[in-house]
Design a protein around this motif. Structure first.
Motif, PDB file in Angstrom:
ATOM      1  N   PRO A 287       0.538  -1.385   0.196  1.00 10.42           N
ATOM      2  CA  PRO A 287       0.147   0.115   0.121  1.00 10.42           C
ATOM      3  C   PRO A 287       0.882   1.389   0.076  1.00 10.42           C
ATOM      4  N   ARG A 288       2.099   1.105   0.000  1.00  9.98           N
ATOM      5  CA  ARG A 288       2.990   2.819   0.762  1.00  9.98           C
ATOM      6  C   ARG A 288       3.254   3.036  -1.308  1.00  9.98           C
ATOM      7  N   PHE A 289       3.716   1.740  -0.922  1.00  9.11           N
ATOM      8  CA  PHE A 289       3.893   1.811  -2.965  1.00  9.11           C
ATOM      9  C   PHE A 289       2.766   2.026  -4.002  1.00  9.11           C
ATOM     10  N   GLY A 290       1.695   1.910  -3.421  1.00  8.14           N
ATOM     11  CA  GLY A 290       0.560   1.936  -4.213  1.00  8.14           C
ATOM     12  C   GLY A 290       0.131   2.975  -4.356  1.00  8.14           C
ATOM     13  N   ARG A 291       0.708   3.677  -3.110  1.00  6.03           N
ATOM     14  CA  ARG A 291      -0.110   4.933  -2.901  1.00  6.03           C
ATOM     15  C   ARG A 291      -0.621   5.884  -4.132  1.00  6.03           C
ATOM     16  N   GLN A 292       1.545   5.794  -4.369  1.00  2.72           N
ATOM     17  CA  GLN A 292       1.342   6.327  -5.855  1.00  2.72           C
ATOM     18  C   GLN A 292       1.617   5.554  -7.336  1.00  2.72           C
ATOM     19  N   ALA A 293       1.237   4.649  -7.128  1.00  2.00           N
ATOM     20  CA  ALA A 293       1.105   3.657  -8.262  1.00  2.00           C
ATOM     21  C   ALA A 293      -0.003   4.351  -9.589  1.00  2.00           C
ATOM     22  N   VAL A 294       1.214   4.545 -11.034  1.00  2.00           N
ATOM     23  CA  VAL A 294       0.716   5.086 -11.984  1.00  2.00           C
ATOM     24  C   VAL A 294      -0.022   3.681 -13.158  1.00  2.00           C
ATOM     25  N   PHE A 295      -1.106   3.754 -12.891  1.00  2.00           N
ATOM     26  CA  PHE A 295      -1.899   3.221 -14.215  1.00  2.00           C
ATOM     27  C   PHE A 295      -2.058   3.781 -15.777  1.00  2.00           C
ATOM     28  N   LEU A 296      -0.414   3.437 -16.736  1.00  2.00           N
ATOM     29  CA  LEU A 296      -0.859   4.072 -17.450  1.00  2.00           C
ATOM     30  C   LEU A 296      -2.183   3.813 -19.010  1.00  2.00           C
ATOM     31  N   ASP A 297      -2.376   4.628 -19.322  1.00  2.00           N
ATOM     32  CA  ASP A 297      -3.741   3.578 -19.708  1.00  2.00           C
ATOM     33  C   ASP A 297      -3.245   3.827 -21.610  1.00  2.00           C
ATOM     34  N   ASP A 298      -3.930   3.313 -21.882  1.00  2.00           N
ATOM     35  CA  ASP A 298      -2.934   2.681 -23.269  1.00  2.00           C
ATOM     36  C   ASP A 298      -4.793   1.953 -23.719  1.00  2.00           C
ATOM     37  N   ARG A 299      -5.483   2.623 -23.736  1.00  2.00           N
ATOM     38  CA  ARG A 299      -7.205   1.880 -23.777  1.00  2.00           C
ATOM     39  C   ARG A 299      -7.195   2.530 -25.570  1.00  2.00           C
ATOM     40  N   TYR A 300      -6.899   3.534 -25.750  1.00  2.00           N
ATOM     41  CA  TYR A 300      -6.895   3.900 -27.453  1.00  2.00           C
ATOM     42  C   TYR A 300      -6.704   2.859 -28.556  1.00  2.00           C
ATOM     43  N   GLY A 301      -5.681   1.763 -27.612  1.00  2.00           N
ATOM     44  CA  GLY A 301      -5.696   0.806 -28.918  1.00  2.00           C
ATOM     45  C   GLY A 301      -7.058  -0.296 -28.620  1.00  2.00           C
ATOM     46  N   ASN A 302      -7.776   0.056 -27.889  1.00  2.00           N
ATOM     47  CA  ASN A 302      -9.348  -0.950 -28.254  1.00  2.00           C
ATOM     48  C   ASN A 302      -9.837   0.067 -28.952  1.00  2.00           C
ATOM     49  N   PRO A 303     -10.258  -0.857 -30.203  1.00  2.00           N
ATOM     50  CA  PRO A 303     -11.272   0.351 -31.150  1.00  2.00           C
ATOM     51  C   PRO A 303     -12.582   0.459 -30.759  1.00  2.00           C
ATOM     52  N   ASP A 304     -13.522  -0.217 -29.387  1.00  2.00           N
ATOM     53  CA  ASP A 304     -14.459   0.395 -28.897  1.00  2.00           C
ATOM     54  C   ASP A 304     -14.470   1.839 -28.025  1.00  2.00           C
ATOM     55  N   PHE A 305     -13.037   1.960 -27.440  1.00  2.00           N
ATOM     56  CA  PHE A 305     -13.082   3.098 -27.097  1.00  2.00           C
ATOM     57  C   PHE A 305     -12.317   4.348 -27.339  1.00  2.00           C
ATOM     58  N   ASN A 306     -13.037   5.328 -27.627  1.00  2.00           N
ATOM     59  CA  ASN A 306     -13.292   7.155 -27.993  1.00  2.00           C
ATOM     60  C   ASN A 306     -12.638   7.696 -26.542  1.00  2.00           C
ATOM     61  N   HIS A 307     -11.815   8.059 -26.722  1.00  5.07           N
ATOM     62  CA  HIS A 307     -12.064   8.802 -25.663  1.00  5.07           C
ATOM     63  C   HIS A 307     -12.566  10.570 -24.891  1.00  5.07           C
ATOM     64  N   ARG A 308     -13.171  10.661 -26.118  1.00  8.92           N
ATOM     65  CA  ARG A 308     -14.082  11.569 -26.290  1.00  8.92           C
ATOM     66  C   ARG A 308     -15.385  11.034 -25.561  1.00  8.92           C
ATOM     67  N   ASP A 309     -15.518  10.058 -25.357  1.00  4.03           N
ATOM     68  CA  ASP A 309     -17.411   9.603 -25.536  1.00  4.03           C
ATOM     69  C   ASP A 309     -16.801   8.412 -23.566  1.00  4.03           C
ATOM     70  N   PRO A 310     -17.400   9.360 -22.497  1.00  2.00           N
ATOM     71  CA  PRO A 310     -17.124   8.941 -21.325  1.00  2.00           C
ATOM     72  C   PRO A 310     -17.632   7.133 -21.682  1.00  2.00           C
ATOM     73  N   LYS A 311     -19.089   6.612 -22.440  1.00  2.00           N
ATOM     74  CA  LYS A 311     -19.592   5.810 -22.459  1.00  2.00           C
ATOM     75  C   LYS A 311     -18.468   4.792 -22.430  1.00  2.00           C
ATOM     76  N   THR A 312     -17.768   4.373 -23.293  1.00  2.00           N
ATOM     77  CA  THR A 312     -16.726   3.314 -23.780  1.00  2.00           C
ATOM     78  C   THR A 312     -16.227   3.418 -22.698  1.00  2.00           C
ATOM     79  N   TRP A 313     -15.777   4.329 -21.896  1.00  2.00           N
ATOM     80  CA  TRP A 313     -14.391   4.340 -20.619  1.00  2.00           C
ATOM     81  C   TRP A 313     -14.665   2.760 -20.045  1.00  2.00           C
ATOM     82  N   SER A 314     -14.113   1.591 -19.984  1.00  2.00           N
ATOM     83  CA  SER A 314     -13.940   0.225 -18.750  1.00  2.00           C
ATOM     84  C   SER A 314     -12.813   0.795 -18.352  1.00  2.00           C
ATOM     85  N   PRO A 315     -12.831   0.708 -17.502  1.00  2.00           N
ATOM     86  CA  PRO A 315     -13.463   1.246 -16.105  1.00  2.00           C
ATOM     87  C   PRO A 315     -13.499   2.456 -16.764  1.00  2.00           C
TER      88      PRO A 315
END
Length: 434
Positions: A287-315
């Motif tokens: 947890p001490r290290f997890g507090r600053q853990a960084v989720f690198l978001d590469d969901r742009y590689g998913n054809p169903d993901f649109n960074h301009r449309d929150p409905k396509t963001w999962s999670p």
């Protein structure tokens, strides 16, 4: 005017601090203090970029900062694999160059060797493009040996030259015999020498003759010596896991263990991964290290993901925050958009902040000259991935990079920006008091 007032407010206390504290320090202590402050060497590039900017208040503010005599390290400036615009990435020389340019945080991308030792490489299988392995006897151990390019009778390329050499093909001892080179290859190569000679013309091989490869642990020791903080990225394995009994959880834990064993505080480490499960593992088990853990978001590689449309963001942003993720790190184009000809924060950026997430982004200086728009990293600004109803490009010169950095810092509110040439982000950070 607002920026100029801010600049004056920033600089006066700093000058006063230097003057007052000189009187209260011993000569030796002040010498050490001065040496640390003046060791930052930005070189000419930031000044070139500022001079290349379009006229306006931001340019005036940044030009005024050219009078700063001593620059300091800033955590806003993150050395992406060191300083790989001119030095072989993930080598001692690249890291030292980045620290000299004021990067307050340095990155070791972490993968593992055949004997399950952690080393700094951007990919488990990039040794054929980032080292001299194909010129050595170790080439015989590569997953796929070098294959020359083939051409038809008219000289047209039929199949590009190829090879595949992985850290998991060799032992740590063997890995340490290799030398780093600029990450590049020549797809038209007929020989190994030609294959290795592919550096882009806007980079250089001037400092690439003897890049010193590093283990993850060695990077920690070096970063401590350089007095910088650390952001290791756990790279996705190119081999099936578990690897000879080495599970993904073992891999994620070993990364953290090496910081503990080297006595590094969790406050100085930002572990990263594109794999959300790795981030959650650190949150749950460290947890001490997890507090600053960084989720690198590469969901742009998913054809169903649109960074301009929150409905396509999962999670969703809220779901990430509820799971304990505190920092998200998308590429910078996902954080920016164009509105009335201006660079503005994107809907994605607003949503992340509203969910309580901090943001880090990547990567400036990764593209070539921006005359033609800067390519992938600037796609929402250069017309390649425009907002609906617009195809306007607002990127047409290298100075526009400073405008992008300014919007990311002042309007999106990012914690830091990865750079292939950290002098650029260090100059901006010092100018704006970040």
């Amino acid at each position: 005017m607002r920026r100029l007032i801010t600049l004056i407010w920033i600089m006066l206390p700093a000058m006063a601090f230097a003057s007052v504290n000189q009187q209260h320090m011993s000569s030796d202590a002040y010498y050490e203090f001065s040496k640390k402050r003046s060791a930052i060497q930005l070189g000419p590039r930031p000044y070139y970029l500022v001079d290349d900017m379009d006229a306006g208040p931001l340019k005036e503010t940044l030009q005024a900062c050219s009078k700063i005599k001593r620059f300091r390290k800033s955590d806003f400036s993150i050395g992406h694999r060191g300083a790989p615009m001119q030095f072989p990435e993930h080598t001692r020389e690249s890291y030292e160059a980045a620290a000299r340019m004021g990067a307050g945080i340095l990155e070791c991308d972490v993968t593992f060797t055949q004997d399950k030792e952690l080393v700094c490489r951007h990919s488990q299988c990039d040794l054929h493009t980032t080292t001299n392995i194909l010129e050595t006897e170790l080439a015989q151990q590569c997953s796929e040996p070098f294959k020359p390019a083939t051409f038809d009778e008219n000289g047209n390329l039929l199949e590009p030259a190829s090879a595949k050499c992985c850290t998991s093909d060799i032992s740590l001892e063997q890995f340490k015999t290799l030398k780093g080179k600029m990450d590049a290859f020549n797809p038209k190569a007929k020989t190994v020498a030609e294959y290795l000679d592919g550096t882009a013309n806007w980079r250089t091989d001037l400092y690439a003759s003897r890049g010193t490869l590093m283990t993850h642990r060695e990077s920690i020791q070096l970063f401590k010596k350089l007095r910088v903080k650390m952001t290791p990225e756990l790279k996705s394995p190119s081999v099936s896991m578990p690897f000879d009994g080495f599970s993904q959880e073992d891999y994620a834990q070993k990364l953290i263990n090496e910081y503990r064993e080297e006595g590094v505080s969790a406050r100085k480490v930002w572990p990263q991964s594109f794999n959300q499960k790795d981030v959650e593992y650190w949150i749950d088990n460290n947890p001490r290290f997890g507090r600053q853990a960084v989720f690198l978001d590469d969901r742009y590689g998913n054809p169903d993901f649109n960074h301009r449309d929150p409905k396509t963001w999962s999670p969703s942003m809220e779901e990430l925050a509820n799971r304990g993720v505190q920092i998200i790190a998308p590429p910078m184009w996902m954080l920016l958009d164009v509105e009335n000809g201006k660079v503005v924060p994107s809907l994605y950026a607003h949503a992340a902040r509203e969910a309580g997430l901090d943001i880090i982004t990547w990567t400036v200086e990764r593209s070539g000259p921006l005359t033609n728009g800067g390519g992938w990293y600037y796609q929402t600004l250069n017309g390649q991935n425009p907002p609906e109803g617009s195809s306007q490009s607002v990127i047409n010169n290298d100075g526009d990079m400073m405008t992008v950095i300014d919007v990311l810092a002042m309007e999106v509110g990012v914690l830091g920006i990865f750079s292939d040439w950290p002098a650029t982000t260090s100059y901006y950070a010092n100018c704006m008091g970040i």
